[in-house]
Scaffold this motif. Sequence first.
Motif, PDB file in Angstrom:
ATOM      1  N   TYR A 177       0.829  -1.207   0.000  1.00 16.37           N
ATOM      2  CA  TYR A 177       0.000   0.000   0.000  1.00 16.37           C
ATOM      3  C   TYR A 177       0.862   1.255   0.000  1.00 16.37           C
ATOM      4  N   GLN A 178       0.279   2.343  -0.481  1.00 10.50           N
ATOM      5  CA  GLN A 178       1.022   3.605  -0.482  1.00 10.50           C
ATOM      6  C   GLN A 178       0.809   4.312   0.851  1.00 10.50           C
ATOM      7  N   THR A 179       1.863   5.010   1.293  1.00  6.70           N
ATOM      8  CA  THR A 179       1.857   5.544   2.662  1.00  6.70           C
ATOM      9  C   THR A 179       1.120   6.877   2.753  1.00  6.70           C
ATOM     10  N   ASP A 180      -0.148   6.853   2.443  1.00  6.67           N
ATOM     11  CA  ASP A 180      -0.958   8.045   2.690  1.00  6.67           C
ATOM     12  C   ASP A 180      -2.322   7.585   3.193  1.00  6.67           C
ATOM     13  N   ASP A 181      -3.242   8.506   3.327  1.00  6.20           N
ATOM     14  CA  ASP A 181      -4.525   8.123   3.895  1.00  6.20           C
ATOM     15  C   ASP A 181      -5.308   7.181   2.994  1.00  6.20           C
ATOM     16  N   PHE A 182      -5.000   7.181   1.705  1.00  6.81           N
ATOM     17  CA  PHE A 182      -5.610   6.208   0.799  1.00  6.81           C
ATOM     18  C   PHE A 182      -5.165   4.805   1.218  1.00  6.81           C
ATOM     19  N   GLY A 183      -3.848   4.592   1.265  1.00 12.75           N
ATOM     20  CA  GLY A 183      -3.321   3.282   1.616  1.00 12.75           C
ATOM     21  C   GLY A 183      -3.733   2.852   3.016  1.00 12.75           C
ATOM     22  N   ARG A 184      -3.636   3.775   3.958  1.00 11.92           N
ATOM     23  CA  ARG A 184      -3.958   3.432   5.351  1.00 11.92           C
ATOM     24  C   ARG A 184      -5.455   3.139   5.523  1.00 11.92           C
ATOM     25  N   ASN A 185      -6.288   3.900   4.780  1.00 15.32           N
ATOM     26  CA  ASN A 185      -7.726   3.700   4.842  1.00 15.32           C
ATOM     27  C   ASN A 185      -8.094   2.310   4.304  1.00 15.32           C
ATOM     28  N   ALA A 186      -7.432   1.907   3.223  1.00 13.36           N
ATOM     29  CA  ALA A 186      -7.680   0.579   2.659  1.00 13.36           C
ATOM     30  C   ALA A 186      -7.212  -0.498   3.634  1.00 13.36           C
ATOM     31  N   LEU A 187      -6.040  -0.280   4.212  1.00 14.50           N
ATOM     32  CA  LEU A 187      -5.512  -1.239   5.196  1.00 14.50           C
ATOM     33  C   LEU A 187      -6.499  -1.413   6.349  1.00 14.50           C
ATOM     34  N   GLN A 188      -7.066  -0.301   6.778  1.00 19.22           N
ATOM     35  CA  GLN A 188      -8.060  -0.332   7.856  1.00 19.22           C
ATOM     36  C   GLN A 188      -9.262  -1.207   7.471  1.00 19.22           C
ATOM     37  N   GLY A 189      -9.715  -1.056   6.218  1.00 18.52           N
ATOM     38  CA  GLY A 189     -10.848  -1.851   5.752  1.00 18.52           C
ATOM     39  C   GLY A 189     -10.543  -3.341   5.727  1.00 18.52           C
ATOM     40  N   PHE A 190      -9.361  -3.681   5.220  1.00 17.91           N
ATOM     41  CA  PHE A 190      -8.998  -5.107   5.140  1.00 17.91           C
ATOM     42  C   PHE A 190      -8.858  -5.721   6.532  1.00 17.91           C
ATOM     43  N   THR A 191      -8.289  -4.971   7.459  1.00 13.50           N
ATOM     44  CA  THR A 191      -8.148  -5.528   8.818  1.00 13.50           C
ATOM     45  C   THR A 191      -9.513  -5.611   9.511  1.00 13.50           C
ATOM     46  N   THR A 192     -10.389  -4.636   9.230  1.00 15.47           N
ATOM     47  CA  THR A 192     -11.747  -4.710   9.787  1.00 15.47           C
ATOM     48  C   THR A 192     -12.462  -5.966   9.276  1.00 15.47           C
ATOM     49  N   ALA A 193     -12.136  -6.351   8.048  1.00 18.62           N
ATOM     50  CA  ALA A 193     -12.749  -7.559   7.463  1.00 18.62           C
ATOM     51  C   ALA A 193     -12.181  -8.834   8.076  1.00 18.62           C
ATOM     52  N   ILE A 232      -2.446  -8.114  -2.037  1.00 18.74           N
ATOM     53  CA  ILE A 232      -3.402  -7.017  -2.240  1.00 18.74           C
ATOM     54  C   ILE A 232      -2.598  -5.758  -2.578  1.00 18.74           C
ATOM     55  N   ILE A 233      -3.055  -5.009  -3.559  1.00 18.32           N
ATOM     56  CA  ILE A 233      -2.425  -3.721  -3.876  1.00 18.32           C
ATOM     57  C   ILE A 233      -3.430  -2.611  -3.597  1.00 18.32           C
ATOM     58  N   ALA A 234      -3.049  -1.707  -2.715  1.00 19.85           N
ATOM     59  CA  ALA A 234      -3.880  -0.530  -2.435  1.00 19.85           C
ATOM     60  C   ALA A 234      -3.055   0.686  -2.816  1.00 19.85           C
ATOM     61  N   ALA A 235      -3.092   1.012  -4.099  1.00 20.26           N
ATOM     62  CA  ALA A 235      -2.237   2.081  -4.623  1.00 20.26           C
ATOM     63  C   ALA A 235      -2.803   2.571  -5.950  1.00 20.26           C
ATOM     64  N   VAL A 236      -2.177   3.618  -6.482  1.00 20.01           N
ATOM     65  CA  VAL A 236      -2.638   4.173  -7.758  1.00 20.01           C
ATOM     66  C   VAL A 236      -2.335   3.197  -8.896  1.00 20.01           C
ATOM     67  N   ALA A 237      -3.000   3.456 -10.046  1.00 20.25           N
ATOM     68  CA  ALA A 237      -2.943   2.502 -11.148  1.00 20.25           C
ATOM     69  C   ALA A 237      -1.525   2.251 -11.655  1.00 20.25           C
ATOM     70  N   SER A 238      -0.707   3.306 -11.691  1.00 18.26           N
ATOM     71  CA  SER A 238       0.650   3.123 -12.218  1.00 18.26           C
ATOM     72  C   SER A 238       1.447   2.177 -11.332  1.00 18.26           C
ATOM     73  N   ALA A 239       1.165   2.183 -10.021  1.00 19.61           N
ATOM     74  CA  ALA A 239       1.887   1.295  -9.110  1.00 19.61           C
ATOM     75  C   ALA A 239       1.504  -0.161  -9.348  1.00 19.61           C
ATOM     76  N   THR A 240       0.243  -0.399  -9.685  1.00 18.90           N
ATOM     77  CA  THR A 240      -0.194  -1.778  -9.949  1.00 18.90           C
ATOM     78  C   THR A 240       0.611  -2.375 -11.091  1.00 18.90           C
ATOM     79  N   ALA A 241       0.694  -1.633 -12.185  1.00 18.15           N
ATOM     80  CA  ALA A 241       1.417  -2.142 -13.358  1.00 18.15           C
ATOM     81  C   ALA A 241       2.879  -2.408 -13.017  1.00 18.15           C
ATOM     82  N   ILE A 242       3.481  -1.468 -12.293  1.00 19.57           N
ATOM     83  CA  ILE A 242       4.899  -1.629 -11.940  1.00 19.57           C
ATOM     84  C   ILE A 242       5.086  -2.822 -11.003  1.00 19.57           C
ATOM     85  N   ALA A 243       4.181  -2.984 -10.052  1.00 23.27           N
ATOM     86  CA  ALA A 243       4.299  -4.087  -9.097  1.00 23.27           C
ATOM     87  C   ALA A 243       4.186  -5.440  -9.803  1.00 23.27           C
TER      88      ALA A 243
END
Lengths: 436, 330
Positions: A177-193, A232-243
């Motif tokens: 995940y990317q280290t901003d509120d987007f990444g952290r927010n997604a991480l929060q959702g996955f752990t809540t699940a 799981i990838i929680a990041a912008v589209a360009s990061a997905t392709a690179i990963a």
Amino acid sequence: MALVAGVAVSSLAVTALPATAATDPGVTSSEIVLGMQLPQSGPASPGYNKVDDAARAYFDYVNSKGGIYGRKVRLEVRDDQYKAGLTVSSASSLINKDKVFAFIGSIGTQTHISVISDINRRGIPDLFVNSGYSGFYTNPKTYPTTFAGLGTYVVESKIVGKYIKDTYPTKKVGILYQTDDFGRNALQGFTTAGLSFEAKKTAVNFIAGTQGSIGLASQLTALKANGVEIVIIAAVASATAIAVATAAQLGYKPDKWVVTSVGADATTFQTILGSKGVTPAVSAGMLAGIISASHAPSPGDTTDEYVAAFKKINDDFNKGPDKRWDNNVLQGMNIAYMATEALFGTGSNLTRKGIISYIENNGSKMSSAALSPLGYSRTSHEAFTAFWIGAYDGATVLKPITGTRVLYTTDSGTGPVTVSNYMRPALPADAIAKGA
Amino acid sequence: MSRTRSYGRKNLIISILFAVLIFILSIKLDPYNLGQLAVALMLFIGVLSIVLLTGASGQISLGQGALMAVGGFAAALAILNLGLSIWVAIILAVIAALLAGLLLGIAAARLSGPYLAGTTLVIALAIPSLATRFESVFGGDVGLNINFGNPPAWLSSLMGSVGYEQWQLLATLPFAVLALLFTSNILNSRTGRSWRALRDNEIASSLNGIDISQTKIFVFVISSGFAGLAGVLYGLRGIVGPSVYPISLSLMLLTGAVLGGIRSILGALIGSILVVFLPDVIDSIMKHFSPSEQVANYLPAMISSLLLILTVVLNPGGIAHGLHRTRRHL
């Protein structure tokens, strides 16, 4: 004294710049000015830089049909390169120079954080932000003028997280995940699940925007070394392709890739890999099987009435440098469609307070291309509260993972994930909604 | 002694006139240009730090943006963690930048030319990235939100309705005036003359009793204080974070200094105004030609670069030097 003379000359130069009226910003009898901030350049721009052209294309279509109560919509756009520092300057430009009536569809969590307080303090409608960070929307008292343009990352991650937990109970799951509120927010959702991760072993991160330069090799090596089978990838589209490309180079083949919706656009994925010499056939193969979620119909589903109508408008009106039909274009069109609906619904006496009140009171009944209900109310400014889960096929189309599309819904808190029976309103004949 | 007093009086008058002119502009301009002028004044303080360091003492720094970041982060931490007012935080930010400048100066005293440029460049890259390394303290790549807040009630009652951009400008103005007064006084003092002697010939100035290392460190400290002040004011526009103080900010300050005239206070002002308002002027011209977004986005940077090259080749003293030469010819 030369300094004073210099200041005087500078004063003349500066005062010669045009001053603008201070009242009724962005609305005249003939025009409505809207503003959007997004990365048109820089590492986060691929894919997202098509959203503004798509939105403008839809507004041009509306303008060709007579506009909104006779007013033509003009969309002013500023490139912030996904850098918060530039977002501050560009917001000032849109507010004070272009005198926008409202912001629509601005892209980016970390960038929008830098301006959201200022926009709200001024009472400017901040409509349909292309960020799923729940902190923007779940308490309207904090940001009363801001409304989501995406489902929250928490909602999406809870739904996808539950699917992973139920479907692959024995597999080792990791997250990039990317280290901003987007990444952290997604991480929060996955752990809540109910998924659990171990920092630096099964949970690795990177600074948004650096994916191009660092290649994400160390992060993926860590996941590989720790035996992660589902990434799981929680990041912008360009990061997905690179990963995905870097993993292939490292010989890392997880059983499944799971990508959050904003990072899973097929065209962006293939374009970025294409720039690295990967042929479309090969990149389509790399994409095949990747699991993602969506609140919208697949852009490849041309039997969908919204997709068909928006695609035609895109063909006829999009003047952008890359008008290839994809998720980004669909999202840009849908944002503009919803904005048009809200502008019509507010009435001919258009005010900032009026449009905010309209969306709070009628937003849940507004139509959109999304298959998900809208969560707008006085107590929540969340947009899409349901997602369906799919996997990419060999033709780069996201297809329902169980063959039949099932919508799941939940909240941005700890509520359960349940099945949604929502049916979206039909598309008006002219593809312009006039208000709920 | 009377000559020094005369300089001091002249500098004070110029500073007061400068304040009055900017104050008049703060009433006349529209909100957008008020905001832009506020940024220009913030950068003016930053460019003055280069005038002192490079223009006066001959030390090159490509890392002033990093020292701005030191000021910005110090203030943000003071405001958010200690609950201090922005005014106290500004003072603390300057002190933090002075300390950073001391450390940098101690290292810089042993370096010169390309080695010094390289070291400061690395610092410009490294310091903002510390925010992402120590995310819980500095807010990661998002940064920390701070702002000037709302204009005080007494100001609004005095001037009527005070807009946010107007308040940014008025809050920045006293610091810009102080920076101007301090710079013009120190450059006309014995200290300033020793800096120029150092710049022109280190050996000769050493033979005349100037302590080279001590002087270099002192200039670095003063220059860093200016950069820190500029940095906190720049951050108070809304956010302090790595993307607010990128390497391009350091290069923008240098561009402003070179275009305006790196040895001139007037040049610093002209350069600051130029780097802030030039993109607007280009934008208003290009609107008539409807260029593609790629061209429109990169054109201001291309034209700034072109002007920089032309300045270095044709008029190394910058615009201020050109104005001075023209006046002498007349």
